[in-house]
Each structure stands twice: as structure tokens, then as C-alpha cells.
Scaffold this motif. Sequence first.
Motif, PDB file in Angstrom:
ATOM      1  N   ARG A 156       0.825  -1.207   0.000  1.00 57.93           N
ATOM      2  CA  ARG A 156       0.000   0.000   0.000  1.00 57.93           C
ATOM      3  C   ARG A 156       0.862   1.261   0.000  1.00 57.93           C
ATOM      4  O   ARG A 156       0.494   2.279  -0.559  1.00 57.93           O
ATOM      5  CB  ARG A 156      -0.916  -0.034   1.235  1.00 57.93           C
ATOM      6  N   MET A 157       2.022   1.192   0.663  1.00 58.58           N
ATOM      7  CA  MET A 157       2.860   2.377   0.809  1.00 58.58           C
ATOM      8  C   MET A 157       3.900   2.480  -0.291  1.00 58.58           C
ATOM      9  O   MET A 157       4.876   3.205  -0.169  1.00 58.58           O
ATOM     10  CB  MET A 157       3.558   2.349   2.178  1.00 58.58           C
ATOM     11  N   HIS A 158       3.714   1.729  -1.380  1.00 57.67           N
ATOM     12  CA  HIS A 158       4.758   1.616  -2.391  1.00 57.67           C
ATOM     13  C   HIS A 158       5.193   2.979  -2.922  1.00 57.67           C
ATOM     14  O   HIS A 158       6.387   3.238  -3.111  1.00 57.67           O
ATOM     15  CB  HIS A 158       4.247   0.749  -3.548  1.00 57.67           C
ATOM     16  N   GLN A 159       4.242   3.869  -3.165  1.00 56.84           N
ATOM     17  CA  GLN A 159       4.574   5.146  -3.807  1.00 56.84           C
ATOM     18  C   GLN A 159       5.474   6.008  -2.934  1.00 56.84           C
ATOM     19  O   GLN A 159       6.269   6.796  -3.432  1.00 56.84           O
ATOM     20  CB  GLN A 159       3.286   5.910  -4.142  1.00 56.84           C
ATOM     21  N   GLN A 160       5.363   5.860  -1.627  1.00 52.58           N
ATOM     22  CA  GLN A 160       6.117   6.739  -0.736  1.00 52.58           C
ATOM     23  C   GLN A 160       7.535   6.229  -0.478  1.00 52.58           C
ATOM     24  O   GLN A 160       8.297   6.870   0.204  1.00 52.58           O
ATOM     25  CB  GLN A 160       5.393   6.882   0.605  1.00 52.58           C
ATOM     26  N   MET A 161       7.855   5.038  -1.016  1.00 55.19           N
ATOM     27  CA  MET A 161       9.136   4.432  -0.659  1.00 55.19           C
ATOM     28  C   MET A 161      10.260   4.969  -1.521  1.00 55.19           C
ATOM     29  O   MET A 161      10.045   5.498  -2.609  1.00 55.19           O
ATOM     30  CB  MET A 161       9.053   2.921  -0.824  1.00 55.19           C
ATOM     31  N   SER A 162      11.488   4.798  -1.007  1.00 55.31           N
ATOM     32  CA  SER A 162      12.674   5.134  -1.797  1.00 55.31           C
ATOM     33  C   SER A 162      12.816   4.087  -2.891  1.00 55.31           C
ATOM     34  O   SER A 162      12.252   3.006  -2.791  1.00 55.31           O
ATOM     35  CB  SER A 162      13.893   5.120  -0.881  1.00 55.31           C
ATOM     36  N   GLN A 212      11.355   0.370  -2.840  1.00 53.95           N
ATOM     37  CA  GLN A 212      10.359  -0.132  -3.785  1.00 53.95           C
ATOM     38  C   GLN A 212      10.759  -1.501  -4.314  1.00 53.95           C
ATOM     39  O   GLN A 212       9.929  -2.399  -4.453  1.00 53.95           O
ATOM     40  CB  GLN A 212      10.194   0.860  -4.928  1.00 53.95           C
ATOM     41  N   ASP A 244      10.247  -3.972  -1.658  1.00 52.96           N
ATOM     42  CA  ASP A 244       8.809  -4.199  -1.486  1.00 52.96           C
ATOM     43  C   ASP A 244       8.317  -5.216  -2.515  1.00 52.96           C
ATOM     44  O   ASP A 244       7.599  -6.172  -2.191  1.00 52.96           O
ATOM     45  CB  ASP A 244       8.085  -2.858  -1.658  1.00 52.96           C
TER      46      ASP A 244
END
Lengths: 328, 559
Positions: A177-183, A187, A190
Motif C-alpha cells: 500500500r505504501m509503495h509510492q512513498q518508498m525510496s 520499492q 517491497d
Amino acid sequence: MKKFLVKRLLISMVLLVFVSMIIYGIMRCMPASFVETKAMELAQKPGAKSYEEWLAQLNASYGLDSGIIQGYFTWASKAVRGQFGDSWNYNQPVLQKFSSVIWYSFALAFSAFFLEIIIAIPAGVAAARKQYSATDYSITVIALIGISLPSFFFATILKWVFAVKLNWLDLYGIVGRMHQQMSPMGQILDMAKHMIMPVATLTIVGIGSLMRYTRTNMLEVLNSDYIRTARAKGLPERKVINYHAFRNILIPIITLLGGTLPGLFGGALITETLFQIPGIGYTSYQCIVLGDIPFVMFYMLFSAVLILAGNLIADILYAVVDPRVRVN
Amino acid sequence: MANEENTKVENMKLDDMQRVKVLSPSALVLKRFFRNKLAIIGMVIIIMMFLFSFVGGMIIPYGQSQVFYTTEEMRKDYAGATYISDYVVYEAEGVEIPSDLYSKSILAINQNKAVVESRGGGHLALRPLAGDSYLTYVAEETKNPRAMKSAEHKAAVDAGENYFEYDGNAYIVDDATGKELLYAVSEAAVICKLSFTPYASDTALPYDFLKNALLAMSGADGTFEAGGNAYTLEMDGEAAAMVYAADGSDYAYISDMSINSVLGGVFLAPDFKEAVALAIQEGTESFLYTDAAGTEDTYLLSEKNGQYLISRFQETRVIDTYAQPSKTHLLGTDANGMDMLARLMYGGRISLLIGFVVVIIEVIIGVIIGGVAGYFGGWIDNILMRLVDVIYCIPAMPLYLILGSIMDHYRASPTVRIYMLCVTMSTIGWVGIARIVRGQILSLREQEFMVAAEALGISVGRRIFKHLVPNVVPQLIVFSTMGLGEVILAEATLSYLGLGIKYPAASWGSIINAVNDSYVMTNYLFVWIPAGFLILLTVLAFNFIGDGLRDAFDPKMKR
């Protein structure tokens, strides 16, 4: 060698023509109302062309308005030029969709392939070294369980244990769910985390045959005269197995593995669907269920090409690895 | 014993057949097979599976699509109650009533007018009856100076009223406009905020009963007469009253609450209404009530925005979905309330049958084509083997899925789906067998016994199928045993994806299909675990047997 290669290639081409004919025939078996329904559906989308236009376009692009033989040649002449049309489901050219999803499938299949090799070959050798020992029996039983395990059942158990009970992994998908916010690194990790269960499923389900193949071939090699000679010379067992015997089982194993290489691009239809990994397998599954004829036609043809390529590579490798074949 | 045998052997001739115990090749194979522990385990599992599916299906008292019900205590709404906040009109019999009587009357009450004009041009007159109750009249403007000057009018004015009767007619005087206007009136309706419930459900309360009861409610003595009968009225709180007939029996209940059953056409007894009114007044959340049939029930009372809801727990028959395993359902029930164990048994029949049918068809086609190709060789072999290659190249799983979705499109019946599945799987699957048969026969046909067969003048068909094919039987048996497992697995996968066997027919794969709902996967393990293990065990057993047979037929692998 060159003559052999050319001959094999030509045979493969001829086979491909016939396979594509059968695939086209199956598509023509679809009910005639299918295209009409599809046209109706497409026409109802906001801002779409009218029903008649769609129907005419669909019929023309698949040669449905002409006889089956003429229709096949219409379709084939486009396919040869790489025109597979637009996917109905994704509203983009089939090849574009294909190139956007294929790497997920490849990553998945390659990881499983790699794991299978590093687990199955040593295990198979170990089983053959001590035939009828506890090791042999347990490896045989594990291999047979792997072959017999329904992938959907194993995947469900994995999901239940790791996603539901332990809550370590996600049930579905390739990204969290938090993929977009990751470095960028996060990513990748993930995605790797989401690959764990699919790769485990593919490995366990696929490992059995390679294990047994290794074992059978190793047993054959260990029964041969040159191994007896090596032992008679007083070579240590380790050297007999790892050097003399192992090199010889590489011939069938490399042939087998080479044959499966193209299959790495074919996608794991079932496993990808179970975990909703957006690879070629899951994409095609959705297209099949929704009746996306352009994509399904392409996928069927692509799979057939991969199978043919696998056979071809296996034949060539067999000749390359085993000098005896080359002489004949 | 041993000595005896020895002497027996010594008595035999040297070339006696019994001296050496000779085992036929097939007996040798059997002996080797039965020495393999895994193969025996496999045999036992398969026999158990057959007993489970075929005998079990006969023993189990449930059918595969028998739906089970259960009774559940469910809180069901029974009645609704609310204080009557709007005026209710009870019309008199035999009077022609203007259509806007209700709205005009309310208008008159709110504006405190005695006479209003109705839409039709006529007039409506209103007179307070008692408390919050009014009498409505249909009024007609008249000029009757005698009536205006009568003693009755004077008496009414003295009493502060505007209604009087004179000479057998009723009049109302309206002085709202500053000028006294006289109206001749006839009674049309009573307007009040009360409800009347007779005790006997078939009694209709006449208009004069309602009117006189209302008068009695505000009166002191509490007796009134209506329709020639005398009644006694007893107040029950502020705005409720019981009416007794002359013989002392309960006759009607008057209340300021409207209490209606949730279901239409159900008569609610007055004492039930009384109980409800009491409970609301006391502010309790539940009360007991014994109905006419004598059964006592607990009723629950809940309030929302001035609306009271009376509910009670009622036994309701519902489909027994996802019942936990119990004595009646050893493995529980599925989403459709069907017994899991029965479905597993019937599903096993289909799974096993499909496996056998497909493999048998595969073997027949494979042996014929492989045998012909191998025996004749040359261009026949070339053509047939290219056919095999072509079919080998068709991606099987996508093809099955496409056929499944085509059958979905045509809404094929479950039986048709099973046949189609068998046909498709065997048309794709025979190529493996054809390759094996052809490969074996290619080498076998060069051997001496074939030369002998040819020399004896045996026909080609006999040579292929009587002399060559039996030599391929070992490989065929091994291959088809393992193939059985593969077919069962493929069928299960297809059914799992919802494109193979469909409801109401069961198969092990379609039973596991329920896990596509993650809630089921998480909470109802008994739905998918047994079916999964049955598939695993069956396929595993076929593989064990195949493996054991391979070792038994081909002992050269043994050191």
C-alpha cells in the motif's frame, strides 16, 4: 551442424504455421454472437464509436467477414508483420501491454528456476549416492509431493500461514500500500517481498521433476563402467561423484534446463493468478476470462513459439554438450 | 518339514519342472512391486479413495446438492408504536364528506376558527368536543332569524358556545368576521389524537360509539350509550381508557398511541397494546405478554426518534451456511448449506472418473497412432509425428481456460462441461503416449520375433497390436498411472479457477474454489483443507504407484 540447425528451424516454422492455424480455428469456434456482444459492449463505453463501426472493425481485423482460410491468411499476414491489434481489455496495443508485464513474469520465473537448480540438483545427487537410504526415500517422497501438490492449494496454505496468521506478507499483488512513498531501493525490496510466496509456490511445485531427473540420471551414471574404474583406481568417493559422475549427468540436465529456458518468459498462468502478480500469465488469464481475443491470440501464439524454441534449444544443446551426438 | 521337502526334491527327476521355482515375468514384476513400501502406501490410498468416493457416496444419507437448513433465533420486528401526534379523522356513516375535510379541519384547529370554507365552495364547521377532540360538521350558510333569536341560541351564547340546536336542526354561529353568520350543520366526523381498538377483531366501532366514548372520557361518570347499548368507560392513565360492555366484558381500548403490526393484516389485541403503552410509560426495555393462544413471549422495546419498535426473538429457518463440523455434518457445510463430506465424496467420483476416462481415451488414441507410426515408419511416421508435434505445441492450460469461458458464454450444463473437459484433455494429452509407443516400437520392430511374425504371415494389424504393443505395456502402465495424477491435478486447477466443473456438480477443485473469498480462507478452514488434502493424497498415490511400477518393470536401476 549447420545443416541440422537449418533443418530444425525449418521444421519449427512449419509447425508454427500449423499451430497458429489451430489456434485461429479455435478462435473461430467462438460463438459468432461473441464479437457482436463485444462490439455492443465497446459501443456502450462513453465516447465510443457506434455499434456498426465496431462490428465492422472487429470482423475486419480478424478476417471474420471472410471464409476461415482467407481469414487465417488475413490475420497471419498481419501477425507476421507484428501487428496483433489492440487489446480490448486494456485499450492499448497488445505488444505494448505485453512488454510492460513480461518482466514481472520473467523475474518470478527466473527466481524460481534458480532456486530449483540449486536445491534440486544437489538433492538428486545425494539421493542417488545412497540409493534406498533414508535420505533417498525422503528426497523421493518430497519430490513426489512437490509434483503432486496442487499449486492453488499450496498457495492457499502459504497465504493462510504467512499472510493471515503471521501477517508477514501481503495476500495479493506485487506492491504494497505504501509503495509510492518508498525510496527506489525500498520499492525494489517491497516488490521482492511480494514475490516471496509466488516464488516459493513455483519452486516447490516445480522442484520435484528436476530432482527425480537428476536422481535417475545419476543412478545410471553411477552404474556405468567408468565409475567402477574410477573407484578401482582408488579415487576418493568425493572425487568420483563430484568430478567423474557429476560431469556426465550435466549432459541430460543441461539439455533439460536449456529446453525450459524459453518457458521462463511464458509466465506462470496459475501462480500469477493466485497471487495477482501482474505478469503475462495473470494478464492473459484476465483476457481469457473476459474474452479479449487479440491478447489471447497473441498469448497462445507466443506460448507456442516458446515451446518450439524450447525444443529447438534442447536439441541443439544436446548436440553441443554431447560430442557423440555431433558425430552422428 | 524341511527334511520332508528335501527328500521330496531328491525323489524328483533332474528335469522335473518343480525343481526350480519359476516365476513368470508378470509375477516377478508383481513381487518386486509389492516389496516397494511407497507403492503399497499408494495402492492403499487409492483403494481408500475409491471406497470413500464410490461406497461412501452410497452410504452417506445426504445428496451432493442437498441444502440443509437450520433454525436460528433471530430478532424480528413485531410491531411499531408511536404517539399519535397528528389528528385522526373518524368519519360518520352516511354523510357525504368533502375531500379536503382533513386538511381544512386541521387548518381550522390551528387557526382557531369555527368555520372554514372547503374547496368545493361549501363550508366546514368545527366544535371542540372534549380535550383535544373536535367534531366536524358540514355547514351551509342560512338565514334563520327565528333561530338566532331563540332561547337555545341565547343559552349557548351564555355558556360561551357557538353551537345550538333549534327545532330539530343544528346550527353554528360564526362571528369571526365581526358579523354573526348562521350555519346549518350536520355532523361529518370526529377528529382526535386517539386510536380505538375493539377486543374482537371483527367488531367495527360505529361512529356514535367513538363520539360518545370521547365525550365520556372527558365526562365524570364514565358511562355512555351507543347504538342502543350501554358501556362503561374506565380511564387508564392520562389519555387511555378501557371500555366495558354492559355485561362487564372487555369491549374496546382507547389509547393515544398508534400501535400497528409490522406485517399487514395482523390484528393486535388491545391488551397487547395496553402492555406496550405501559412499558413505554414505565420506560422498560422489555416486557412479557401472553397472547391469545396462551404462549408467553418476551418482547423487546426500542425507541428511535419517538418511534417505538417492538421486536421479539423468533425461530427462523435459514440455510445452514458454513456450519462448523458437528455430529450431523462431520465436515461442516459450505456456502450453499450443503454437507461438505457428501460433496467431497461425490466430487471424488467426478475427479477420479475424469482421470480414468481421459487416460483411457489418451491410451487408445496414443497406442493406435504411435503404433501405426512406429511400425510403418517412413512418410506415415513423419506425418503422424508432425501432427504429434503440432498438438504438443498447443499451450494446454490457456486452451482449457478458453474452452471453459466459451462454455460459460453458452451456459453449458454441468454434464456437458464434464464431457467437454474429458474430450479436450484427452485430445491434447494423447501425444505423450504416442511418442512413447512409437519410440519403443521403432526399436522393437527390428527384432527377430518380428521377422518371425512376418514370416508366419500374420496380418499387419495383428503384428502391431498383438506382438508389438504388448511389449510397450510396461511403459504404458507407468505413464498412464502418472498421467492419471496429472489429469486429476489439471481438472482440479481448472475447477478451482471456476472454468471446469461447476455448481451444482461437485469436484474437489471446485470445492476449494471457495477460498477465493478471503473471509472463507481465514475463517472456515474445514471448507478447503480436506479437499486440498484429498487431491494431494490421490495424485501422490498415483505417483507412488507409477514410481513403484517403473522400478518393478525395469529392475536394472537396482544395484
